[in-house]
Design a protein around this motif. Structure first.
Motif, PDB file in Angstrom:
ATOM      1  N   LEU A   1       0.914  -1.136  -0.540  1.00  0.00           N
ATOM      2  CA  LEU A   1       0.219   0.171   0.312  1.00  0.00           C
ATOM      3  C   LEU A   1       0.974   1.739   0.085  1.00  0.00           C
ATOM      4  O   LEU A   1       0.278   2.061  -0.783  1.00  0.00           O
ATOM      5  CB  LEU A   1      -0.904   0.066   1.353  1.00  0.00           C
ATOM      6  N   ILE A   2       2.425   1.403   0.542  1.00  0.00           N
ATOM      7  CA  ILE A   2       2.933   2.458   0.767  1.00  0.00           C
ATOM      8  C   ILE A   2       3.680   2.256  -0.788  1.00  0.00           C
ATOM      9  O   ILE A   2       3.392   3.631  -1.134  1.00  0.00           O
ATOM     10  CB  ILE A   2       3.999   2.402   1.845  1.00  0.00           C
ATOM     11  N   GLN A   3       3.949   1.337  -1.329  1.00  0.00           N
ATOM     12  CA  GLN A   3       4.435   1.923  -2.159  1.00  0.00           C
ATOM     13  C   GLN A   3       3.415   2.565  -3.408  1.00  0.00           C
ATOM     14  O   GLN A   3       4.027   3.411  -4.518  1.00  0.00           O
ATOM     15  CB  GLN A   3       5.049   0.269  -2.934  1.00  0.00           C
ATOM     16  N   GLY A   4       2.475   1.881  -3.501  1.00  0.00           N
ATOM     17  CA  GLY A   4       1.379   1.419  -4.409  1.00  0.00           C
ATOM     18  C   GLY A   4       0.774   2.985  -4.203  1.00  0.00           C
ATOM     19  O   GLY A   4       0.301   4.648  -5.371  1.00  0.00           O
ATOM     20  N   PHE A   5       0.624   4.223  -3.167  1.00  0.00           N
ATOM     21  CA  PHE A   5       0.088   5.383  -2.814  1.00  0.00           C
ATOM     22  C   PHE A   5       0.888   6.534  -2.942  1.00  0.00           C
ATOM     23  O   PHE A   5       0.708   7.401  -2.132  1.00  0.00           O
ATOM     24  CB  PHE A   5      -1.165   5.263  -1.896  1.00  0.00           C
ATOM     25  N   ALA A   6       2.698   5.873  -2.901  1.00  0.00           N
ATOM     26  CA  ALA A   6       3.365   6.701  -2.795  1.00  0.00           C
ATOM     27  C   ALA A   6       3.814   7.955  -3.651  1.00  0.00           C
ATOM     28  O   ALA A   6       2.952   7.778  -4.931  1.00  0.00           O
ATOM     29  CB  ALA A   6       4.733   6.352  -3.300  1.00  0.00           C
ATOM     30  N   GLU A   7       3.993   8.896  -3.641  1.00  0.00           N
ATOM     31  CA  GLU A   7       4.123  10.289  -4.067  1.00  0.00           C
ATOM     32  C   GLU A   7       5.905  10.234  -5.409  1.00  0.00           C
ATOM     33  O   GLU A   7       6.402  10.356  -4.449  1.00  0.00           O
ATOM     34  CB  GLU A   7       3.831  12.018  -4.114  1.00  0.00           C
ATOM     35  N   ARG A   8       4.499  10.318  -6.500  1.00  0.00           N
ATOM     36  CA  ARG A   8       6.348  10.373  -7.045  1.00  0.00           C
ATOM     37  C   ARG A   8       5.930  11.465  -8.299  1.00  0.00           C
ATOM     38  O   ARG A   8       5.567  11.800  -8.715  1.00  0.00           O
ATOM     39  CB  ARG A   8       5.684   9.018  -8.588  1.00  0.00           C
ATOM     40  N   GLU A   9       7.530  11.777  -8.319  1.00  0.00           N
ATOM     41  CA  GLU A   9       7.502  12.995  -9.410  1.00  0.00           C
ATOM     42  C   GLU A   9       7.197  13.362 -10.965  1.00  0.00           C
ATOM     43  O   GLU A   9       7.652  12.446 -10.900  1.00  0.00           O
ATOM     44  CB  GLU A   9       9.613  13.762  -9.075  1.00  0.00           C
ATOM     45  N   GLN A  10       6.505  13.676 -11.408  1.00  0.00           N
ATOM     46  CA  GLN A  10       6.435  13.921 -12.589  1.00  0.00           C
ATOM     47  C   GLN A  10       6.916  14.542 -13.956  1.00  0.00           C
ATOM     48  O   GLN A  10       7.143  13.630 -14.848  1.00  0.00           O
ATOM     49  CB  GLN A  10       4.674  14.924 -12.511  1.00  0.00           C
ATOM     50  N   MET A  11       8.695  14.414 -12.560  1.00  0.00           N
ATOM     51  CA  MET A  11       9.133  14.949 -14.259  1.00  0.00           C
ATOM     52  C   MET A  11       9.663  14.104 -14.686  1.00  0.00           C
ATOM     53  O   MET A  11      10.069  12.571 -14.342  1.00  0.00           O
ATOM     54  CB  MET A  11      10.322  15.726 -13.694  1.00  0.00           C
ATOM     55  N   VAL A  12       9.934  13.649 -16.604  1.00  0.00           N
ATOM     56  CA  VAL A  12      10.903  12.881 -16.507  1.00  0.00           C
ATOM     57  C   VAL A  12      12.268  12.962 -17.085  1.00  0.00           C
ATOM     58  O   VAL A  12      11.658  13.893 -18.405  1.00  0.00           O
ATOM     59  CB  VAL A  12      10.526  11.435 -18.154  1.00  0.00           C
ATOM     60  N   PRO A  13      13.780  12.574 -17.265  1.00  0.00           N
ATOM     61  CA  PRO A  13      13.292  12.077 -15.983  1.00  0.00           C
ATOM     62  C   PRO A  13      13.189  12.378 -14.604  1.00  0.00           C
ATOM     63  O   PRO A  13      13.403  12.985 -14.033  1.00  0.00           O
ATOM     64  CB  PRO A  13      15.102  10.803 -15.914  1.00  0.00           C
ATOM     65  N   SER A  14      12.945  11.118 -13.600  1.00  0.00           N
ATOM     66  CA  SER A  14      12.510  11.860 -12.599  1.00  0.00           C
ATOM     67  C   SER A  14      13.802  11.754 -11.374  1.00  0.00           C
ATOM     68  O   SER A  14      15.010  11.275 -11.743  1.00  0.00           O
ATOM     69  CB  SER A  14      11.935  10.305 -11.406  1.00  0.00           C
ATOM     70  N   THR A  15      14.027  12.921 -10.820  1.00  0.00           N
ATOM     71  CA  THR A  15      15.422  13.260 -10.461  1.00  0.00           C
ATOM     72  C   THR A  15      14.872  13.740  -8.369  1.00  0.00           C
ATOM     73  O   THR A  15      15.710  13.660  -7.458  1.00  0.00           O
ATOM     74  CB  THR A  15      15.849  14.809 -10.989  1.00  0.00           C
ATOM     75  N   LEU A  16      13.988  13.212  -7.636  1.00  0.00           N
ATOM     76  CA  LEU A  16      13.684  13.025  -6.282  1.00  0.00           C
ATOM     77  C   LEU A  16      13.470  11.572  -5.918  1.00  0.00           C
ATOM     78  O   LEU A  16      12.513  11.239  -6.965  1.00  0.00           O
ATOM     79  CB  LEU A  16      12.484  14.419  -5.708  1.00  0.00           C
ATOM     80  N   PRO A  17      13.188  11.697  -5.020  1.00  0.00           N
ATOM     81  CA  PRO A  17      12.806   9.949  -4.945  1.00  0.00           C
ATOM     82  C   PRO A  17      11.317  10.048  -4.185  1.00  0.00           C
ATOM     83  O   PRO A  17      10.627  11.234  -4.573  1.00  0.00           O
ATOM     84  CB  PRO A  17      13.504   9.973  -3.172  1.00  0.00           C
ATOM     85  N   ASP A  18      10.881   9.362  -4.073  1.00  0.00           N
ATOM     86  CA  ASP A  18       9.228   8.992  -3.960  1.00  0.00           C
ATOM     87  C   ASP A  18       9.010   9.275  -2.273  1.00  0.00           C
ATOM     88  O   ASP A  18      10.008   9.230  -1.350  1.00  0.00           O
ATOM     89  CB  ASP A  18       8.927   7.421  -3.684  1.00  0.00           C
ATOM     90  N   VAL A  19       7.583   9.750  -2.312  1.00  0.00           N
ATOM     91  CA  VAL A  19       7.530  10.238  -1.078  1.00  0.00           C
ATOM     92  C   VAL A  19       6.599   9.211  -0.087  1.00  0.00           C
ATOM     93  O   VAL A  19       5.333   8.817  -0.494  1.00  0.00           O
ATOM     94  CB  VAL A  19       6.786  12.050  -0.570  1.00  0.00           C
TER      95      VAL A  19
END
Length: 287
Positions: free
Chosen positions: A269-287
Motif C-alpha cells: 500500500l505504501i509503495q502503491g500510494f507513494a507520491e512520485r515526481e512527474q518530471m521525466v526522468p525523475s530526479t527526486l525520490p518517492d514520498v
C-alpha cells in the motif's frame, strides 16, 4: 473407583508349607509400552489444542476474504471506491468515500498487528507458567520416585505410589513432550522428545525469562534445560510437543509469519500510494 489414575491391583497369594495363605506381592495391571504411547498422544493433543486455539484467534483477526469485516474485503472496497472516484475526480463526496475506505484499511492493519503482537505476548507469558508447572512436577516426581526405588512403605502403599508416579508423568506429558526409561530398581529417567534429560536421580532445572514488552521485532527468550536451549532459533534440542512446544511454535513461528504477511500488505500500500515526481526522468525520490 473415582480416581482416573487408579490402576487395578491384584494380590498374589502364596500358600506356605503349613497350608496357610499369604499375600506375596501386589500386581498392577499396567503396560509400559501402552503408557509410553499415552504420554506421546497426550503431548500431541496438548500442542495441537494450543495451535488450534491460536489459529482460530488469528483467523478472527484477519477475517475470511468473503467476510465484509476482513482485511481483504477492506482492500477490495478501497479499490472499488478508487475506480468510482476515477470516473468523477471532481466529486468531493466520492473523494471522501476513498479517504474513509483508506482509513478503514489502515485501521484494520493496525488493530490486527496490535492484536497479533498481544497474542504473541500472551504465548510468552503462558510459556513462563508452563515452565513453573514443569519444575513443580519434577520436584514431586523426585519424592515418589525415591519412595519407589527405596521400597518405602507396605506393598499396598508402594502400588499406590507407582500410580502417583504415573499420574505425574501424564500431567508432565501434557506440558512437554517426554519419553521415559526404566532402570534397575524400578528407577525412571525422563527425557524430552528431543533427548534432553529432564530427570535422572534428581530434577534438571528448566529456566525461562519472559520478554516484556515482547515487540514484533524482538525474538523471545529460549527455554533452557540444564542450560541447553530447547526453543527458539538457536535450539540445539528443539521441542514441539505439549503445551510448551505448542506455545513456542505460536510465539516463534506462527505469529511472526502472519506479522510479516501484514507488513507485506502495508508495504504494498505504501509503495502503491507513494507520491512520485512527474518530471521525466525523475530526479527526486518517492514520498
Amino acid at each position: 473407583a473415582n480416581s482416573e489414575h487408579y490402576t487395578r491391583k491384584t494380590a498374589q497369594v502364596q500358600v506356605l508349607s503349613g497350608g496357610a495363605p499369604m499375600v506375596s506381592s501386589i500386581g498392577r495391571s499396567t503396560d509400559r509400552q501402552l503408557l509410553d504411547k499415552l504420554l506421546q498422544a497426550s503431548s500431541d493433543v496438548a500442542a495441537k489444542g494450543i495451535m488450534l486455539d491460536a489459529l482460530s484467534q488469528m483467523s478472527d483477526l484477519t477475517g475470511d476474504p468473503k467476510d465484509e469485516r476482513s482485511i481483504a474485503a477492506a482492500l477490495g472496497q478501497l479499490q472499488n471506491r478508487l475506480r468510482t472516484y476515477e470516473t468523477n475526480p471532481t466529486s468531493g463526496i466520492l473523494a471522501r468515500d476513498v479517504l474513509e475506505a483508506a482509513r478503514s484499511v489502515a485501521s484494520k492493519l493496525n488493530s490486527s498487528a496490535a492484536a497479533l503482537n498481544g497474542l504473541r505476548g500472551e504465548a510468552d507469558r503462558s510459556m513462563s507458567d508452563a515452565v513453573d508447572q514443569i519444575n513443580s512436577l519434577l520436584a514431586q516426581f523426585k519424592v515418589v520416585n525415591d519412595a519407589v526405588t527405596r521400597g518405602q512403605g507396605s506393598m499396598s502403599e508402594l502400588a499406590d505410589t507407582l500410580d502417583e508416579r504415573d499420574a505425574i508423568l501424564k500431567n508432565l506429558a501434557e506440558l512437554i513432550g517426554i519419553r521415559t526409561s526404566v532402570r534397575a530398581n524400578n528407577d525412571v529417567v525422563i527425557f524430552t522428545e528431543s533427548g534432553a534429560v529432564l530427570f535422572e536421580t534428581k530434577p534438571r532445572r528448566v529456566d525461562f525469562s519472559m520478554t516484556t514488552p515482547l515487540l514484533h521485532t524482538i525474538a523471545g527468550s529460549a527455554v533452557l534445560i540444564d542450560g541447553i536451549p530447547v526453543t527458539g532459533e538457536g535450539a540445539t534440542m528443539p521441542i514441539t510437543r505439549g503445551t510448551l512446544g505448542g506455545l513456542a511454535t505460536i510465539r516463534d513461528r506462527t505469529t511472526p509469519q502472519l506479522s510479516r504477511q501484514l507488513d507485506q500488505i502495508a508495504a504494498g500500500l505504501i509503495q502503491g500510494f507513494a507520491e512520485r515526481e512527474q518530471m521525466v526522468p525523475s530526479t527526486l525520490p518517492d514520498v
